[in-house]
Design a protein around this motif. Sequence first.
Motif, mmCIF file in Angstrom:
data_model
loop_
_atom_site.group_PDB
_atom_site.id
_atom_site.type_symbol
_atom_site.label_atom_id
_atom_site.label_comp_id
_atom_site.label_asym_id
_atom_site.label_seq_id
_atom_site.Cartn_x
_atom_site.Cartn_y
_atom_site.Cartn_z
ATOM 1 N N ARG A 223 38.347 41.328 41.124
ATOM 2 C CA ARG A 223 37.831 39.892 41.179
ATOM 3 C C ARG A 223 37.050 39.742 42.587
ATOM 4 O O ARG A 223 37.270 38.762 43.329
ATOM 5 C CB ARG A 223 38.968 38.872 41.053
ATOM 6 C CG ARG A 223 39.888 39.021 39.610
ATOM 7 C CD ARG A 223 40.390 37.842 39.365
ATOM 8 N NE ARG A 223 41.179 38.187 38.246
ATOM 9 C CZ ARG A 223 41.756 37.348 37.462
ATOM 10 N NH1 ARG A 223 41.959 35.912 37.753
ATOM 11 N NH2 ARG A 223 42.561 37.357 36.385
ATOM 12 N N MET A 224 36.015 40.311 42.693
ATOM 13 C CA MET A 224 35.225 40.441 43.932
ATOM 14 C C MET A 224 33.906 40.563 43.917
ATOM 15 O O MET A 224 33.477 41.257 42.770
ATOM 16 C CB MET A 224 36.072 41.596 44.833
ATOM 17 C CG MET A 224 35.248 41.912 46.155
ATOM 18 S SD MET A 224 35.781 43.324 47.007
ATOM 19 C CE MET A 224 37.260 42.820 47.384
ATOM 20 N N ASP A 225 33.110 39.899 44.641
ATOM 21 C CA ASP A 225 31.715 39.945 44.460
ATOM 22 C C ASP A 225 31.200 41.296 45.322
ATOM 23 O O ASP A 225 31.813 41.880 46.028
ATOM 24 C CB ASP A 225 31.004 38.703 45.226
ATOM 25 C CG ASP A 225 31.316 38.783 46.716
ATOM 26 O OD1 ASP A 225 30.700 39.432 47.387
ATOM 27 O OD2 ASP A 225 32.308 38.126 47.365
ATOM 28 N N LYS A 277 28.998 37.587 41.470
ATOM 29 C CA LYS A 277 29.976 38.312 40.719
ATOM 30 C C LYS A 277 29.180 38.727 39.458
ATOM 31 O O LYS A 277 28.940 37.953 38.736
ATOM 32 C CB LYS A 277 31.161 37.472 40.634
ATOM 33 C CG LYS A 277 32.028 37.211 41.661
ATOM 34 C CD LYS A 277 33.356 36.253 41.547
ATOM 35 C CE LYS A 277 34.045 36.168 42.854
ATOM 36 N NZ LYS A 277 35.431 35.305 42.671
ATOM 37 N N PRO A 278 29.461 39.979 39.317
ATOM 38 C CA PRO A 278 28.757 40.420 37.748
ATOM 39 C C PRO A 278 29.510 39.784 36.586
ATOM 40 O O PRO A 278 30.729 39.130 36.637
ATOM 41 C CB PRO A 278 29.217 41.924 37.735
ATOM 42 C CG PRO A 278 29.346 42.370 39.261
ATOM 43 C CD PRO A 278 29.777 41.194 39.949
ATOM 44 N N SER A 279 28.863 39.813 35.514
ATOM 45 C CA SER A 279 29.276 38.921 34.216
ATOM 46 C C SER A 279 30.538 39.360 33.935
ATOM 47 O O SER A 279 31.619 38.378 33.254
ATOM 48 C CB SER A 279 28.222 39.303 33.237
ATOM 49 O OG SER A 279 28.198 40.644 32.701
ATOM 50 N N MET A 280 31.186 40.725 33.940
ATOM 51 C CA MET A 280 32.430 41.025 33.557
ATOM 52 C C MET A 280 33.606 40.217 34.265
ATOM 53 O O MET A 280 34.556 39.974 33.938
ATOM 54 C CB MET A 280 32.492 42.294 33.626
ATOM 55 C CG MET A 280 33.861 43.026 32.794
ATOM 56 S SD MET A 280 33.856 44.888 32.615
ATOM 57 C CE MET A 280 32.678 45.220 31.651
ATOM 58 N N CYS A 281 33.339 40.339 35.514
ATOM 59 C CA CYS A 281 34.047 39.514 36.704
ATOM 60 C C CYS A 281 34.233 37.987 36.400
ATOM 61 O O CYS A 281 35.366 37.691 36.239
ATOM 62 C CB CYS A 281 33.372 39.627 37.934
ATOM 63 S SG CYS A 281 34.808 38.932 39.176
ATOM 64 N N GLN A 282 33.102 37.551 35.887
ATOM 65 C CA GLN A 282 32.970 36.008 35.433
ATOM 66 C C GLN A 282 33.709 35.739 34.180
ATOM 67 O O GLN A 282 34.439 34.748 34.208
ATOM 68 C CB GLN A 282 31.527 35.618 35.510
ATOM 69 C CG GLN A 282 30.845 35.567 36.547
ATOM 70 C CD GLN A 282 29.290 35.232 36.703
ATOM 71 O OE1 GLN A 282 29.230 34.165 35.756
ATOM 72 N NE2 GLN A 282 28.307 35.869 36.973
ATOM 73 N N ASP A 283 33.557 36.635 33.338
ATOM 74 C CA ASP A 283 34.471 36.341 32.076
ATOM 75 C C ASP A 283 35.923 36.709 32.354
ATOM 76 O O ASP A 283 36.834 35.894 31.777
ATOM 77 C CB ASP A 283 33.998 37.597 30.944
ATOM 78 C CG ASP A 283 32.723 37.442 30.635
ATOM 79 O OD1 ASP A 283 32.177 36.109 30.308
ATOM 80 O OD2 ASP A 283 31.884 38.296 29.958
ATOM 81 N N MET A 284 36.317 37.524 33.083
ATOM 82 C CA MET A 284 37.638 37.705 33.566
ATOM 83 C C MET A 284 38.359 36.492 33.895
ATOM 84 O O MET A 284 39.439 35.908 33.790
ATOM 85 C CB MET A 284 38.033 38.995 34.371
ATOM 86 C CG MET A 284 39.340 39.264 34.732
ATOM 87 S SD MET A 284 40.221 39.723 33.310
ATOM 88 C CE MET A 284 42.005 39.451 33.794
ATOM 89 N N GLU A 285 37.782 35.933 35.009
ATOM 90 C CA GLU A 285 38.075 34.771 35.811
ATOM 91 C C GLU A 285 38.176 33.597 34.773
ATOM 92 O O GLU A 285 38.921 32.516 35.397
ATOM 93 C CB GLU A 285 37.191 34.396 36.791
ATOM 94 C CG GLU A 285 37.198 35.326 37.995
ATOM 95 C CD GLU A 285 36.540 35.239 39.163
ATOM 96 O OE1 GLU A 285 36.801 35.502 40.313
ATOM 97 O OE2 GLU A 285 35.491 34.295 39.078
ATOM 98 N N LYS A 286 37.451 33.634 33.659
ATOM 99 C CA LYS A 286 37.548 32.484 32.678
ATOM 100 C C LYS A 286 38.330 32.896 31.368
ATOM 101 O O LYS A 286 38.284 32.065 30.598
ATOM 102 C CB LYS A 286 36.080 32.300 32.418
ATOM 103 C CG LYS A 286 34.983 31.745 33.146
ATOM 104 C CD LYS A 286 33.715 31.617 32.656
ATOM 105 C CE LYS A 286 32.475 31.166 33.860
ATOM 106 N NZ LYS A 286 31.281 31.318 33.353
ATOM 107 N N ASP A 287 39.041 34.011 31.495
ATOM 108 C CA ASP A 287 39.999 34.553 30.428
ATOM 109 C C ASP A 287 38.990 34.650 29.173
ATOM 110 O O ASP A 287 39.473 34.191 28.011
ATOM 111 C CB ASP A 287 40.759 33.395 30.148
ATOM 112 C CG ASP A 287 42.241 33.802 31.095
ATOM 113 O OD1 ASP A 287 42.407 34.771 31.720
ATOM 114 O OD2 ASP A 287 43.157 32.901 31.169
#
Length: 345
Positions: A223-225, A277-287
């Motif tokens: 969860r890091m930029d 933050k790449p898209s996969m990180c953004q998706d993870m943070e939004k569940d």
Amino acid sequence: MVQAKARVLVVGTGGVGAMAAYALEIGGKAEVTAVMRSNYAAVEKNGMDIDSIEHGHHIKGWRPTGICKTVPNVRDEKLRPFDFIVVTTKNIPDIPPSVADIIAPAVTVGKTAIVLSQNGLNVEKPLIERFPTNPIISSISYIGATETSHGKILHDDTDVQKIGPFDNPGVPPEVSEKAARRYVEIYNAANKLDVVFEADVKFSRWRKLVYNASYNPVAAILRMDTARMRMSEQIIDDLIRPIMFEVMAAARANDVHLPEDVPDIVIRADPTDTAFKPSMCQDMEKDNFMEIETIVGEPLREGEAKGVPMPTLRTVYRLLQGMQLQIREKKGLWKAEFAPDNPYR
């Protein structure tokens, strides 16, 4: 003789899909129908407001030729066939429905060209199996575009695409190439975008994976930029760079020879002042579900099938699968119980 406008269906009208619909429509060589879901009501009422680095910062109330809530059924609704279906949704084959199932009602066999503006490797294979006589086109996109709220689009990084035909055994190569070149023509009709024909689809996809298979999963896990990863140094040295080298080796084993300087270029590709933050990180943070299989699983399988050791990517892949399982459980798609044949019960 003036060529008739191409009929284009855009499936997945978030930021990237909205900008595709806009570019296609304003070029004057296409009439676009956009499939919208959560944003349908807002766009039906007020249109789209677009703040674009390339098309203008004050575009208000814009609409394509048509909008709809679901993929239209060409046969049942007696519609004229679509010349192109542009798919900009995330490709998550481990979570149904599949891309092929989603678009099937709108595909006219032997006519509709299917443009996959999606990340990852082997995204075309299920489409070729399902639609063996339709041209399947690859779009490698580097655009930065986000739907900040329903119907509000921020396009803050240039629209760069490399477009070319996938090899479909059921379609003559010249037919697939013609369809890909036609798509470039109608998309970049105003000749103001960096959207070009690229015959070597495999090269383009493996080249983008050097970034996507490394920064994307590591960012999701930590969860890091990307700027902070570079500041830390050891994340680059012990995770990002090793994954990049493994992807490069897998590409070579599959007859794709990327320049040796690609990792050094890609490591420094993102700006350091935006905490991106790449898209996969953004998706993870939004569940939201992540594109694990096409971005990580497929290059891993392709490399290991050729005998390429890929220990770092394999570890990252298993971590991502565990994270995806947690999301599935939260959404009620997986129940925490032992299967009868589970050896660890």
